[in-house]
Design a protein around this motif. Structure first.
Motif, PDB file in Angstrom:
ATOM      1  N   LYS A  27       0.806  -1.225   0.000  1.00 16.70           N
ATOM      2  CA  LYS A  27       0.000   0.000   0.000  1.00 16.70           C
ATOM      3  C   LYS A  27       0.835   1.269   0.000  1.00 16.70           C
ATOM      4  O   LYS A  27       0.356   2.333  -0.378  1.00 16.70           O
ATOM      5  CB  LYS A  27      -0.934   0.010   1.211  1.00 16.70           C
ATOM      6  N   THR A  28       2.079   1.179   0.466  1.00 15.03           N
ATOM      7  CA  THR A  28       2.932   2.362   0.560  1.00 15.03           C
ATOM      8  C   THR A  28       4.363   2.018   0.172  1.00 15.03           C
ATOM      9  O   THR A  28       4.757   0.852   0.161  1.00 15.03           O
ATOM     10  CB  THR A  28       2.953   2.935   1.990  1.00 15.03           C
ATOM     11  N   ARG A  48       2.088   6.882  -1.109  1.00 18.12           N
ATOM     12  CA  ARG A  48       0.922   5.989  -1.129  1.00 18.12           C
ATOM     13  C   ARG A  48       0.846   5.366  -2.515  1.00 18.12           C
ATOM     14  O   ARG A  48       0.787   6.068  -3.509  1.00 18.12           O
ATOM     15  CB  ARG A  48      -0.359   6.763  -0.839  1.00 18.12           C
ATOM     16  N   ARG A  49       0.867   4.058  -2.567  1.00 16.54           N
ATOM     17  CA  ARG A  49       0.893   3.359  -3.861  1.00 16.54           C
ATOM     18  C   ARG A  49      -0.464   3.426  -4.544  1.00 16.54           C
ATOM     19  O   ARG A  49      -1.500   3.255  -3.915  1.00 16.54           O
ATOM     20  CB  ARG A  49       1.307   1.911  -3.673  1.00 16.54           C
ATOM     21  N   THR A  50      -0.397   3.694  -5.838  1.00 18.25           N
ATOM     22  CA  THR A  50      -1.585   3.652  -6.687  1.00 18.25           C
ATOM     23  C   THR A  50      -1.219   2.803  -7.897  1.00 18.25           C
ATOM     24  O   THR A  50      -1.074   1.608  -7.778  1.00 18.25           O
ATOM     25  CB  THR A  50      -2.040   5.075  -7.087  1.00 18.25           C
ATOM     26  N   LYS A  51      -0.999   3.437  -9.023  1.00 16.06           N
ATOM     27  CA  LYS A  51      -0.503   2.737 -10.206  1.00 16.06           C
ATOM     28  C   LYS A  51       0.994   2.982 -10.303  1.00 16.06           C
ATOM     29  O   LYS A  51       1.495   3.993  -9.828  1.00 16.06           O
ATOM     30  CB  LYS A  51      -1.199   3.264 -11.458  1.00 16.06           C
ATOM     31  N   ASP A  55       3.404   6.084  -8.936  1.00 19.32           N
ATOM     32  CA  ASP A  55       4.432   5.806  -7.923  1.00 19.32           C
ATOM     33  C   ASP A  55       5.807   6.238  -8.429  1.00 19.32           C
ATOM     34  O   ASP A  55       6.571   6.891  -7.715  1.00 19.32           O
ATOM     35  CB  ASP A  55       4.470   4.309  -7.581  1.00 19.32           C
TER      36      ASP A  55
END
Length: 153
Positions: A27-28, A48-51, A55
């Motif tokens: 997640k991070t 904060r991880r997304t795509k 990132d």
């Protein structure tokens, strides 16, 4: 260049320079920075991880702002030293960062989160505050271990 050997990173960076430590979570991404002389590592921002593209953009912005010359990426190994699916994920993340043209050191991160958690407890952080800071402190632990090895290399 992606390597497991501190000596190879040292050879790629003969004049030192700031390094960015990364602790990859699902997640991070915890980040940490060290000084150009490789003396000490400090926790930095939490991504904060997304795509992956978002990132990577966040990391590129941090790399540029801090004049980073190399990366130290935590490599999650099993307690017996063998690799796990998370290890393969970290290796893939490193390969996806290779186009940044920065040397990348994959560093054993076993016990980094435990060490960071203990340090935060000793500093009397509440459970909620520890949750927000743990990944960046783990990244600092990973980076400090790596720069200690770089100085000896």
């Amino acid at each position: 260049m992606i390597t497991l050997a501190a000596a190879e990173l040292r050879a790629a960076l003969p004049d030192g320079g700031r390094l960015l430590g990364l602790d990859l979570g699902t997640k991070t991404i915890g980040t940490a920075l060290c000084d150009a002389g490789w003396s000490f590592a400090s926790p930095a921002t939490l991504v904060r991880r997304t795509k992956f593209t978002a990132d990577k953009a966040a990391l590129v912005q941090l790399i540029g702002a801090q004049q980073v010359v190399g990366l130290v990426l935590g490599l999650p190994l099993n307690l017996d030293g063998s690799e796990s699916p998370r290890s393969q994920s970290a290796r893939a993340f490193a390969r996806n960062l290779a186009d940044l043209n920065l040397p990348i050191l994959l560093w054993d991160e076993r016990w980094s989160t435990v060490a960071a958690e203990r340090a935060l407890i000793e500093q009397d952080f509440s459970r909620a505050k520890r949750a927000d800071k743990i990944d960046s402190h783990a990244a600092a632990h990973i980076l400090q271990a790596a720069i200690d090895a770089l100085v000896r290399a």
